[in-house]
Write an enzyme that holds these catalytic residues in place. Sequence first.
Site, PDB file in Angstrom:
ATOM      1  N   GLY A 136      18.692  10.142  19.834  1.00 54.48           N
ATOM      2  CA  GLY A 136      17.743  10.064  20.947  1.00 54.48           C
ATOM      3  C   GLY A 136      17.792   8.735  21.676  1.00 54.48           C
ATOM      4  N   CYS A 191      58.307  13.290  21.407  1.00 54.23           N
ATOM      5  CA  CYS A 191      58.360  12.327  20.300  1.00 54.23           C
ATOM      6  C   CYS A 191      59.822  11.988  19.987  1.00 54.23           C
ATOM      7  CB  CYS A 191      57.674  12.904  19.060  1.00 54.23           C
ATOM      8  SG  CYS A 191      58.499  14.350  18.382  1.00 54.23           S
ATOM      9  N   TRP A 204      13.030  24.385  26.092  1.00 55.98           N
ATOM     10  CA  TRP A 204      14.246  23.658  26.340  1.00 55.98           C
ATOM     11  C   TRP A 204      14.131  23.020  27.722  1.00 55.98           C
ATOM     12  CZ3 TRP A 204      17.819  22.736  22.761  1.00 55.98           C
ATOM     13  CH2 TRP A 204      17.884  23.548  21.631  1.00 55.98           C
ATOM     14  N   SER A 260      20.803   1.569  21.873  1.00 56.11           N
ATOM     15  CA  SER A 260      21.701   0.673  21.112  1.00 56.11           C
ATOM     16  C   SER A 260      23.124   0.719  21.649  1.00 56.11           C
ATOM     17  CB  SER A 260      21.710   1.072  19.627  1.00 56.11           C
ATOM     18  OG  SER A 260      20.415   1.014  19.100  1.00 56.11           O
ATOM     19  N   THR A 278      15.642  12.221  15.815  1.00 53.88           N
ATOM     20  CA  THR A 278      16.018  13.543  16.345  1.00 53.88           C
ATOM     21  C   THR A 278      16.048  14.569  15.215  1.00 53.88           C
ATOM     22  OG1 THR A 278      17.244  12.646  18.219  1.00 53.88           O
ATOM     23  CG2 THR A 278      17.884  14.837  17.467  1.00 53.88           C
ATOM     24  N   GLU A 284      24.314  12.487  20.897  1.00 51.61           N
ATOM     25  CA  GLU A 284      23.275  13.281  21.568  1.00 51.61           C
ATOM     26  C   GLU A 284      21.914  12.600  21.521  1.00 51.61           C
ATOM     27  OE1 GLU A 284      24.762  17.890  21.117  1.00 51.61           O
ATOM     28  OE2 GLU A 284      22.753  17.362  21.750  1.00 51.61           O
ATOM     29  N   GLU A 324      57.114  21.390  22.662  1.00 53.59           N
ATOM     30  CA  GLU A 324      58.511  21.577  23.096  1.00 53.59           C
ATOM     31  C   GLU A 324      59.256  22.532  22.147  1.00 53.59           C
ATOM     32  OE1 GLU A 324      56.827  18.809  22.468  1.00 53.59           O
ATOM     33  OE2 GLU A 324      57.626  17.052  23.506  1.00 53.59           O
TER      34      GLU A 324
HETATM   35  N1  LIG Z   1      16.276  19.666  24.418  1.00 49.53           N
HETATM   36  C1  LIG Z   1      17.565  19.721  24.883  1.00 49.53           C
HETATM   37  C2  LIG Z   1      18.606  19.082  24.197  1.00 49.53           C
HETATM   38  N2  LIG Z   1      18.307  18.430  23.029  1.00 49.53           N
HETATM   39  C3  LIG Z   1      19.230  17.769  22.335  1.00 49.53           C
HETATM   40  C4  LIG Z   1      18.875  17.349  20.930  1.00 49.53           C
HETATM   41  O1  LIG Z   1      17.651  16.625  21.005  1.00 49.53           O
HETATM   42  C5  LIG Z   1      18.660  18.575  20.024  1.00 49.53           C
HETATM   43  O2  LIG Z   1      18.084  18.159  18.812  1.00 49.53           O
HETATM   44  C6  LIG Z   1      20.001  19.214  19.650  1.00 49.53           C
HETATM   45  O3  LIG Z   1      20.752  19.496  20.805  1.00 49.53           O
HETATM   46  C7  LIG Z   1      19.746  20.515  18.899  1.00 49.53           C
HETATM   47  O4  LIG Z   1      20.987  20.892  18.350  1.00 49.53           O
HETATM   48  P1  LIG Z   1      21.175  22.392  17.763  1.00 49.53           P
HETATM   49  O5  LIG Z   1      20.140  22.570  16.702  1.00 49.53           O
HETATM   50  O6  LIG Z   1      22.580  22.410  17.244  1.00 49.53           O
HETATM   51  O7  LIG Z   1      20.978  23.330  18.923  1.00 49.53           O
HETATM   52  N3  LIG Z   1      19.865  19.095  24.692  1.00 49.53           N
HETATM   53  C8  LIG Z   1      20.155  19.778  25.844  1.00 49.53           C
HETATM   54  O8  LIG Z   1      21.306  19.782  26.283  1.00 49.53           O
HETATM   55  N4  LIG Z   1      19.168  20.408  26.526  1.00 49.53           N
HETATM   56  C9  LIG Z   1      17.889  20.411  26.088  1.00 49.53           C
HETATM   57  O9  LIG Z   1      17.024  21.009  26.735  1.00 49.53           O
END
Ligand SMILES: Nc1c(/N=C/[C@@H](O)[C@H](O)[C@H](O)COP(=O)(O)O)[nH]c(=O)[nH]c1=O
Length: 363
Positions: free
Chosen positions: A294, A76, A171, A300, A197, A292, A53
Amino acid sequence: MLKHSDYMELALNMAKATQGQTSPNPAVGAVVVKDGDIVGLGAHLKAGEGHAEVHAIRAAGEKAEGADIYVTLEPCSHYGKTPPCSQLIISSGIKSVFIASTDPNPLVSGKGIQQLRDAGIQVHVGECQSEALELNKHFFHFIKHKTPYVTLKTAITLDGKTAAPSGDSKWITSEESRLDVHYDRHRHDAILVGVNTIIRDNPHLTTRLPQGGKNPIRIIVDNHLRTPLDANVVTDNESKTIIVTNESVKEEDKIPFMEAGCEVISLSLSRIDLHHLLRELGSRSIQSLYVEGGSAVHGSFLEERAFQEFIMYMAPKLIGGRDAFTSFGGSGVAAITEGLEMNIVSIESIGEDIKIVAVPKKH
Ligand SMILES: Nc1c(/N=C/[C@@H](O)[C@H](O)[C@H](O)COP(=O)(O)O)[nH]c(=O)[nH]c1=O
């Protein structure tokens, strides 16, 4: 002359554009309109700086007299780092205020609106309310629960795998999908993965967008401190890294990580208590957490029902494998009826993939 919702959409779009950069404050936009002309625009750009604002009314100058203002969050009413916006609106001569969403903080909710009405200003609440609530869902959740809003994210093949039995996962999804992930990393205060991971992928967990972006704080759940000392999250100095272990880890084993700049916190005797972890992160004003994986970590969060949103990217690939990884590990439910009922809130195509967003059903 536009409709009220058009002006509020403009304010919301400015707020959307600042998402990720205003934390721990909400993203807010404001538009001042006088006789059908837009005479002032503003968004809150950074915590500690002027509110939306203030920017919009300053841009309007004299024209604020007798004008309308559209703002995405209730102005606020308390003296924080800046004087209250409700007083500024009153002194600027604005005649009516349109508010999309009220302040979720029970201590201040409604006070700004009351001050405006007491000053004889017309106040209309609820224009584009659902969009405004979605925009600041992290902030609203945090104010209410004092723990971060948790988003679980997984990337799977058409047959539901997150990696081949070998562990290879590069990927699964397309460039476009992985870029979309980085927008979410920018919008979350912290990102969390399990140590498996880290060991398997050695990720950076940074935000790599063409136009830059904020790196989230990196949280590694690692009961027995198995994170390699040469892991990217330890050595790259790209963002803060917090390693969460259980209390059996010896103090001397933490020292090399702390010397590398990591923070190591021990939260519990055995398995990490997620609710304890979330309270700890909340006490550090971490309002949003992007998990993200695993699969053990996702398992969990599912078992503890400790998340608010689930994002799944599905790629048109079939890899098979009885032992291939899936999105959620853990012990799972005995009967389907014990499964967590979800609502699918969106399905969209991204590149050749689809992105599904779902939230737990509210009972
Ligand atoms: N294998 C894949 C992913 N995998 C996700 C996580 O297992 C990776 O370790 C993480 O995104 C890597 O992070 P960076 O090093 O910062 O790029 N996530 C995705 O969306 N698509 C995938 O195909």
